[in-house]
Structures are given as structure tokens and as C-alpha cells.
Design a protein around this motif. Structure first.
Motif, PDB file in Angstrom:
ATOM      1  N   PRO A 190      25.049 -29.444  -1.574  1.00 23.12           N
ATOM      2  CA  PRO A 190      25.360 -30.857  -1.818  1.00 23.12           C
ATOM      3  C   PRO A 190      26.531 -31.387  -0.998  1.00 23.12           C
ATOM      4  O   PRO A 190      26.695 -32.606  -0.876  1.00 23.12           O
ATOM      5  N   HIS A 191      27.345 -30.496  -0.424  1.00 23.33           N
ATOM      6  CA  HIS A 191      28.585 -30.920   0.219  1.00 23.33           C
ATOM      7  C   HIS A 191      28.632 -30.640   1.718  1.00 23.33           C
ATOM      8  O   HIS A 191      29.483 -31.200   2.418  1.00 23.33           O
ATOM      9  N   ALA A 192      27.764 -29.779   2.236  1.00 20.38           N
ATOM     10  CA  ALA A 192      27.834 -29.370   3.644  1.00 20.38           C
ATOM     11  C   ALA A 192      26.427 -29.254   4.218  1.00 20.38           C
ATOM     12  O   ALA A 192      25.466 -28.972   3.492  1.00 20.38           O
ATOM     13  N   THR A 193      26.331 -29.480   5.526  1.00 16.53           N
ATOM     14  CA  THR A 193      25.079 -29.199   6.229  1.00 16.53           C
ATOM     15  C   THR A 193      24.818 -27.699   6.179  1.00 16.53           C
ATOM     16  O   THR A 193      25.727 -26.902   6.423  1.00 16.53           O
ATOM     17  N   ILE A 194      23.601 -27.298   5.873  1.00 17.90           N
ATOM     18  CA  ILE A 194      23.244 -25.880   5.783  1.00 17.90           C
ATOM     19  C   ILE A 194      22.388 -25.502   6.996  1.00 17.90           C
ATOM     20  O   ILE A 194      21.379 -26.140   7.291  1.00 17.90           O
ATOM     21  N   SER A 195      22.809 -24.458   7.692  1.00 15.37           N
ATOM     22  CA  SER A 195      22.096 -23.951   8.871  1.00 15.37           C
ATOM     23  C   SER A 195      21.712 -22.500   8.620  1.00 15.37           C
ATOM     24  O   SER A 195      22.551 -21.691   8.192  1.00 15.37           O
ATOM     25  N   ILE A 196      20.442 -22.171   8.903  1.00 15.12           N
ATOM     26  CA  ILE A 196      19.937 -20.815   8.647  1.00 15.12           C
ATOM     27  C   ILE A 196      19.201 -20.297   9.882  1.00 15.12           C
ATOM     28  O   ILE A 196      18.410 -21.010  10.494  1.00 15.12           O
ATOM     29  N   ASP A 197      19.490 -19.062  10.249  1.00 13.54           N
ATOM     30  CA  ASP A 197      18.789 -18.354  11.325  1.00 13.54           C
ATOM     31  C   ASP A 197      18.238 -17.066  10.731  1.00 13.54           C
ATOM     32  O   ASP A 197      18.982 -16.111  10.504  1.00 13.54           O
ATOM     33  N   PRO A 198      16.916 -16.993  10.458  1.00 11.23           N
ATOM     34  CA  PRO A 198      16.370 -15.796   9.802  1.00 11.23           C
ATOM     35  C   PRO A 198      16.602 -14.507  10.581  1.00 11.23           C
ATOM     36  O   PRO A 198      16.846 -13.455   9.975  1.00 11.23           O
ATOM     37  N   ASN A 199      16.505 -14.527  11.922  1.00 15.61           N
ATOM     38  CA  ASN A 199      16.806 -13.369  12.766  1.00 15.61           C
ATOM     39  C   ASN A 199      16.155 -12.098  12.200  1.00 15.61           C
ATOM     40  O   ASN A 199      16.833 -11.151  11.826  1.00 15.61           O
ATOM     41  N   VAL A 200      14.843 -12.089  12.157  1.00 15.26           N
ATOM     42  CA  VAL A 200      14.078 -11.036  11.478  1.00 15.26           C
ATOM     43  C   VAL A 200      14.318  -9.671  12.137  1.00 15.26           C
ATOM     44  O   VAL A 200      14.207  -9.535  13.358  1.00 15.26           O
ATOM     45  N   ARG A 201      14.645  -8.675  11.318  1.00 19.72           N
ATOM     46  CA  ARG A 201      14.886  -7.314  11.792  1.00 19.72           C
ATOM     47  C   ARG A 201      13.891  -6.377  11.120  1.00 19.72           C
ATOM     48  O   ARG A 201      14.189  -5.755  10.099  1.00 19.72           O
ATOM     49  N   PRO A 202      12.670  -6.237  11.663  1.00 16.63           N
ATOM     50  CA  PRO A 202      11.615  -5.494  10.962  1.00 16.63           C
ATOM     51  C   PRO A 202      11.900  -4.009  10.814  1.00 16.63           C
ATOM     52  O   PRO A 202      11.310  -3.360   9.951  1.00 16.63           O
ATOM     53  N   LEU A 203      12.790  -3.447  11.648  1.00 18.59           N
ATOM     54  CA  LEU A 203      13.110  -2.030  11.498  1.00 18.59           C
ATOM     55  C   LEU A 203      13.918  -1.759  10.235  1.00 18.59           C
ATOM     56  O   LEU A 203      13.904  -0.644   9.707  1.00 18.59           O
ATOM     57  N   LEU A 204      14.603  -2.773   9.746  1.00 17.18           N
ATOM     58  CA  LEU A 204      15.414  -2.607   8.542  1.00 17.18           C
ATOM     59  C   LEU A 204      14.757  -3.202   7.305  1.00 17.18           C
ATOM     60  O   LEU A 204      14.828  -2.627   6.221  1.00 17.18           O
ATOM     61  N   VAL A 205      14.144  -4.368   7.472  1.00 16.72           N
ATOM     62  CA  VAL A 205      13.562  -5.092   6.340  1.00 16.72           C
ATOM     63  C   VAL A 205      12.177  -5.573   6.740  1.00 16.72           C
ATOM     64  O   VAL A 205      12.016  -6.218   7.781  1.00 16.72           O
ATOM     65  N   HIS A 206      11.186  -5.276   5.919  1.00 20.62           N
ATOM     66  CA  HIS A 206       9.814  -5.668   6.251  1.00 20.62           C
ATOM     67  C   HIS A 206       9.709  -7.190   6.328  1.00 20.62           C
ATOM     68  O   HIS A 206      10.288  -7.906   5.479  1.00 20.62           O
TER      69      HIS A 206
END
Length: 320
Positions: free
Chosen positions: A155-171
């Protein structure tokens, strides 16, 4: 206009690169501070944006390296947590084109152990944008805490997300299961064409943008390496070409692009809310700036984004 503070939350990883050893039965590793969120925080600070990094730093040899590197780049570590757990290590193998494949040593390391108490004391009143992503959003037990922190900040800040998928660690299924929720929180979603293929295999980038807009993200930016950038603002799309450069490797290029994008938007007073004043021309200009930052990052070994002065020299040479 001076840019307001951008807060970055996430991991700092020891990136180890193989180098020639003295004998055939040895492997020499050159270790550089890395990790997607750390690279973004460093790049923001070097570009001149006040950058605060919410990070859990181990007291081990890698953690001391991280702290020195971040401070030397001008990153604000006033809310960094001194963690008892060890640092995360990633070993990179580079192919002939400088693309890196990573193997991770990340079990029970400092980066994923966020608690509600650690983040509850963080003051975001001066923060225009909160950026996160990568493993911090999917590695438990801290991932749920991080998601709740984003929801409270939205509600107070712009939210920025970069998923940066790492399949060797997390499916990738773990990312897919959470992505719609992240889009509901995010104003900016930045990802690579490799991420796109892992998250929505076979889906054209233009169609993927529409899917993520429908889930809530206003600005979707897909970086495509030498093919440039596709950006989509509420369904209006623009293509921005890549900047030609000699490539040492591509480590940290996407992270520095994100920093360039956010820095440019922040310096023009466009961060701090739901991007209601943002136009497609603003997006294209910010993406062009981000591609220059990424090109300079690719021209050196490892995640070593440029300083503002280097970027100015690069721009001047390009105009000459």
C-alpha cells in the motif's frame, strides 16, 4: 530530481568461477560476491540511487567478503541481519558464449532464514520501491515471511519482483504455484526469456505479458539477451533493442538491467505508488537505460555492474 530510496530484499551468494590450476588434479576457484538481489542493490547504489539492502549476512569468510563489497559500493546495510548460519555458495561453469550454469550449495544457509521479527522492525517510510525475487521468494522457511512483508509494504511502495528461476535448487512448479500471487502484489515484474520458458513453456512473450497483467502486474518486462527487451504496460507493448558489446560473461546482466530500469524510473519521480503516472514512452526510455547498464556488466567478468561515471563515459563514446 534526486531518486528516492529503493529497498532490496534477498540473498547474497558467493559466485565461484573455475580458473586454471597449477596441476591437472586441482581446481582453482575465483570467488566473487553475487546473488540476484545483491547484484541489483549494488548496481542501484553505483548508479546513484540510495539503495538499502535487507539481507542476512553470515559471519563466515564469504559473509565478510559480501559486507565489504556491499559497503564499498555504497549500499546501506543498516538493517542487515548478522546471521549465525553459513553463506550460500554457487559454482558457475561458463560456456563458449559466456552463459553461466550454476550448481548451488545452499542447504540451511543464512539467506533463507528470515523471521517475522527481523522484518517487522524495518521502516519503509522513506522507501519509494521495494524490490525482491529470486530464491528469497521460494526458499523456506523465510519465503512466506518475505511474501507477507511484500503484502504489508504494497500500500505504501511500488513493488518490483524478479522471479529469477533457479531449477537446480527449486523446481519450477514451486514458482508457477506462487507467480499469480506475486503478480497480485507486484507493480513491476521483470524476468528473462529463460524464466519465461521455465514458467510458461512454449508461450509467446506477448501472450505471457497478458497473462501476468490479468494476474495484477502493471508493468511486465522480459529481457531476451541479444534480442533486446519486450516491455508491456497494461497491455501496451514496446520492443527495445539490446546494446552491442563484447561479452565476457552474462552473470548479473539481468540484475543490473533491473537496477537500471528502477533507477531511471525513480530518478524521474515515477516510483512510490501504483505507477499511475507511467507512460509507454517512460518505459521505453527506462528500458534503453537498463540495456546500457546490462551491456557494461556483460563486458566484464562476474557480477560487476558499472558505476555512474563509467556509464556516462559509455554513453559519450556511443554518441561519438
Amino acid at each position: 530530481m534526486n531518486p528516492r530510496q529503493i529497498t532490496v530484499l534477498g540473498e547474497c551468494v558467493a559466485d565461484a568461477f573455475a580458473e586454471p590450476a597449477n596441476t591437472s588434479n586441482e581446481l582453482a576457484l575465483r570467488v566473487l560476491p553475487g546473488g540476484g538481489p545483491a547484484n541489483t542493490a549494488v548496481s542501484l547504489a553505483r548508479l546513484g540511487t540510495p539503495a538499502r539492502f535487507l539481507v542476512r549476512l553470515s559471519g563466515d569468510v564469504f559473509g565478510r567478503l559480501f559486507r565489504a563489497h556491499l559497503k564499498a559500493s555504497g549500499v546501506d546495510l543498516s538493517d542487515a541481519v548478522q546471521a549465525a548460519e553459513p553463506s550460500t555458495l554457487a559454482v558457475a561453469e561458463l560456456d563458449a558464449q559466456g552463459q553461466a550454469a550454476f550448481s548451488f550449495h545452499a542447504q540451511n544457509t543464512a539467506d533463507w532464514q528470515w523471521t517475522f521479527e527481523e522484518l517487522a522492525r524495518v521502516d519503509l517510510s522513506e522507501t519509494a520501491c521495494l524490490h525482491t525475487g529470486s530464491l528469497a521468494l521460494v526458499q523456506q522457511p523465510g519465503a512466506t515471511v518475505v511474501e507477507d512483508f511484500l503484502a504489508a509494504a504494497a500500500p505504501h511502495a511500488t513493488i518490483s519482483i524478479d522471479p529469477n528461476v533457479r531449477p537446480l535448487l527449486v523446481h519450477p512448479d514451486i514458482y508457477r504455484a506462487r507467480l499469480a500471487h506475486w503478480c497480485s502484489l507486484a507493480d513491476v515484474l521483470r524476468l528473462s526469456e529463460d524464466d519465461l520458458e521455465l514458467l510458461l513453456p512454449g508461450t509467446p512473450p506477448e501472450q505471457a505479458c497478458d497473462i501476468w497483467h490479468a494476474a495484477g502486474a502493471r508493468l511486465v518486462v522480459i529481457t531476451r539477451g541479444a534480442d533486446g527487451v519486450l516491455a508491456s504496460l497494461d497491455g501496451e507493448q514496446v520492443q527495445v533493442p539490446a546494446v552491442s558489446t563484447s561479452v565476457a560473461d552474462t552473470v548479473g546482466a539481468g540484475d543490473s538491467f533491473t537496477a537500471g530500469l528502477l533507477h531511471h524510473l525513480g530518478a524521474r519521480g515515477l516510483l512510490g505508488g501504483r505507477l499511475t503516472e507511467l507512460s509507454l514512452d517512460d518505459v521505453a526510455e527506462a528500458c534503453r537505460f537498463g540495456t546500457r547498464v546490462a551491456a557494461l556488466t556483460c563486458s566484464v567478468v562476474g557480477p560487476n555492474p558499472p558505476w555512474q561515471s563509467q556509464l556516462a563515459q559509455f554513453a559519450a563514446a556511443d554518441r561519438a
